[in-house]
Scaffold this motif. Structure first.
Motif, short mmCIF file in Angstrom:
data_model
loop_
_atom_site.label_atom_id
_atom_site.label_comp_id
_atom_site.label_asym_id
_atom_site.label_seq_id
_atom_site.Cartn_x
_atom_site.Cartn_y
_atom_site.Cartn_z
N ASP A 89 0.84 -1.20 0.00
CA ASP A 89 0.00 0.00 0.00
C ASP A 89 0.87 1.25 0.00
OD1 ASP A 89 -1.69 2.17 0.82
OD2 ASP A 89 -3.04 0.78 1.81
N GLN A 91 -0.87 4.31 -0.88
CA GLN A 91 -1.93 5.28 -1.15
C GLN A 91 -1.61 6.65 -0.53
OE1 GLN A 91 -4.68 4.90 -3.00
NE2 GLN A 91 -5.68 6.83 -2.49
N ASN A 397 -6.67 3.18 -7.59
CA ASN A 397 -6.21 3.01 -6.21
C ASN A 397 -4.71 2.73 -6.17
OD1 ASN A 397 -7.18 0.48 -7.45
ND2 ASN A 397 -6.38 -0.49 -5.61
N TRP A 399 -3.35 1.15 -3.40
CA TRP A 399 -3.14 0.03 -2.49
C TRP A 399 -3.42 -1.26 -3.26
CZ3 TRP A 399 -7.54 3.11 -2.15
CH2 TRP A 399 -8.77 2.47 -2.31
N ASP A 400 -3.15 -2.41 -2.64
CA ASP A 400 -3.33 -3.68 -3.36
C ASP A 400 -2.50 -3.65 -4.64
OD1 ASP A 400 -4.44 -6.23 -3.93
OD2 ASP A 400 -6.04 -5.33 -5.13
N THR A 423 -2.49 -9.02 3.15
CA THR A 423 -3.90 -8.80 3.50
C THR A 423 -4.56 -10.17 3.68
OG1 THR A 423 -4.44 -8.61 1.14
CG2 THR A 423 -4.15 -6.57 2.36
N GLU A 435 -8.25 -5.44 -0.49
CA GLU A 435 -8.33 -4.81 0.82
C GLU A 435 -7.10 -3.93 1.08
OE1 GLU A 435 -11.06 -5.30 2.66
OE2 GLU A 435 -11.82 -6.59 1.05
N ARG A 436 -7.24 -3.01 2.04
CA ARG A 436 -6.12 -2.19 2.49
C ARG A 436 -5.26 -2.98 3.46
NH1 ARG A 436 -6.61 3.41 2.09
NH2 ARG A 436 -4.40 3.34 2.68
N SER A 437 -4.00 -2.59 3.57
CA SER A 437 -3.11 -3.14 4.58
C SER A 437 -2.27 -2.00 5.15
CB SER A 437 -2.19 -4.23 4.00
OG SER A 437 -1.06 -3.66 3.38
N ASP A 438 -1.50 -2.28 6.18
CA ASP A 438 -0.64 -1.25 6.76
C ASP A 438 0.82 -1.47 6.38
OD1 ASP A 438 -0.09 -3.52 8.19
OD2 ASP A 438 -0.49 -2.66 10.18
#
Length: 473
Positions: A89, A91, A397, A399-400, A423, A435-438
């Protein structure tokens, strides 16, 4: 190839130099002086534009035994030397506030992890390919003839996505200055093999006259090749003949893309027919023909130790490369990537994405077929990083992200065929946007830096240190 440039075998003639593959029986090295020098390490960053059809990209299981997906399938022969990373990610780095267009934002920070928004003049923007140069071009192993190469398929055409065009047209940066791409195959050939380039300080006419004076690279060194042949073993003579033949064929193909048909290095013709500047469409014939030549030249650049750092843009941010040769009808990439879940567009995009990975597989395959001095392959001593400006071309997007690494940094990275998913709650069949992740995408770049002895825990806005899954030990 584990000798320095001064001890490396070069053939010269008519102001031309030609670096040769490793030929053990030539015995030109001062082995004692070179005994502490490992095979050189290399880095390549490869940008694919407009994201991927992520449900046809993402493996459904993790570990080493995942099933090849439609888009990744061309990499099957190289499975043990690649690694697919899901759920990364960037973003907030690409879009920290009201951004420029998402393509320009994603391209501008791709290899430096510094936002475009609010940082258009940031002198800290130096990309990883340039940060790595002291480690790649070490004094211990000597330096290659070219510190780095920056190559692009699309040139200076295309949309600029509401910010400086530099952020869509370059991924290599030095202290806030974009490093322009070479996008004419002949100009790249000249830079690699004849020492002639656009930045020699000569006018176009002077440069053209100088090129006209040069014979074929192989013609210029023919006497040296004949002299060397008598000193080689039968196996090395065969290797040298195969190398010379492949270079001759490549030179002829480059000549045939322009006005000349003779095997010479004449005045360079125009790189391509006029492009549609408003829509930035790269003609289908250019996409197909030039990509193949660039793949061969980039493989030679590493195999012959001409350079150890390459960036390659298969398209600019907001790329509208036309894939008519592949789809059977005019199919500009950016317009098609705004698919709006249209099945016909998604099918075309999957075909485009698969073709892009086929080109990656061809390049990696060539590197894996070439042997370094210590018996490992050139790919084993290369770190290859591929990603995109966006993840899904319709959603934009960041992310991903689609991320592929290959090679192994001379054994310093653990790239062994795994798929790692950051994720774990991602459900299959998955959607086009995951999905988002950190986990920040830039941690891959931090891992690469640490593997080359540059011990940083941050890079641009990426924090958190290296990814344990990538590191040895």
């Amino acid at each position: 190839m584990k000798v320095s440039k001064s001890r490396r075998l070069f053939l010269t003639g008519a102001a031309t130099f030609l670096a040769l593959p490793f030929l053990p029986s030539a015995v030109w090295t001062r082995r004692a002086a070179a005994s502490n020098c490992a095979s050189p390490r290399r880095f390549m960053a490869w940008m694919v534009p407009n994201g991927m059809v992520m449900n046809n990209w993402t493996p459904t299981t993790t570990g080493k035994d995942w099933k090849m997906t439609p888009i990744l399938a061309p990499l099957e022969p190289l499975r043990k030397k690649i690694m697919v990373l899901t759920g990364l990610d960037n973003q907030k780095t690409a879009v920290p506030g009201r951004p420029p267009g998402d393509h320009g934002a994603g391209t501008g920070m791709l290899l430096n992890m510094i936002p475009v928004n609010g940082h258009t003049k940031d002198r800290n923007r130096t990309s990883i390919d340039q940060v790595l140069l002291p480690a790649l071009n070490s004094a211990e192993c000597g330096t290659p003839s070219l510190p780095s190469l920056n190559i692009g398929l699309q040139g200076d055409n295309g949309l600029c996505d509401r910010t400086s065009c530099d952020f869509s047209r370059a991924i290599s940066w030095i202290q806030g200055r974009p490093q322009p791409n070479i996008y004419d195959p002949r100009a790249l050939f000249d830079r690699m093999f004849t020492g002639i380039g656009d930045d020699d300080g000569m006018s176009r006419d002077e440069s053209a006259r100088r090129r006209a004076e040069h014979k074929s690279v192989l013609d210029a060194v023919l006497n040296d090749i004949n002299s060397l042949n008598v000193k080689l073993s039968a196996g090395d003579r065969l290797k040298l003949d195969e190398y010379a033949t492949s270079l001759r064929e490549l030179e002829e193909r480059i000549d045939n893309t322009g006005t000349g048909v003779e095997c010479k290095v004449p005045a360079r013709p125009a790189a391509s027919p006029p492009l549609n500047q408003e829509r930035g469409i790269t003609p289908s014939t250019i996409v197909e023909r030039h990509t193949a030549i660039f793949v061969e030249l980039m493989a030679l650049a590493f195999t012959c130790d001409i350079t150890r750092s390459i960036t390659f843009m298969l398209g600019n941010g907001t790329s509208n490369n036309d894939f008519e040769f592949l789809i059977g009808r005019s199919t500009p990439h950016h317009g098609t990537s705004h698919h709006q879940n249209d099945k016909r567009k998604l099918e075309a995009l999957t075909n485009i994405d698969t073709w892009e990975i086929e080109q990656v597989a061809k390049l990696l395959g060539k590197l894996d077929a070439a042997t370094d001095a210590d018996g490992s392959t050139v790919l084993d001593n290369t770190t290859f990083y591929m990603s995109s400006d966006v993840a899904d071309g319709d959603s934009h997007n960041h992310w991903d992200m689609p991320v592929l690494v290959a090679g192994g940094a001379g054994g310093k990275l653990r790239i062994d065929g795994r798929h790692v998913n950051y994720t774990p709650d991602l459900k299959f069949p998955r959607g086009l946007v995951g999905e988002r992740s950190d986990v920040h995408t830039g941690r891959v770049l931090i891992s690469i830096l640490q593997a080359h002895g540059i011990m940083v825990d941050t890079f641009g806005e990426a924090k958190g240190g290296p990814l344990p899954e990538l590191m040895q030990g």
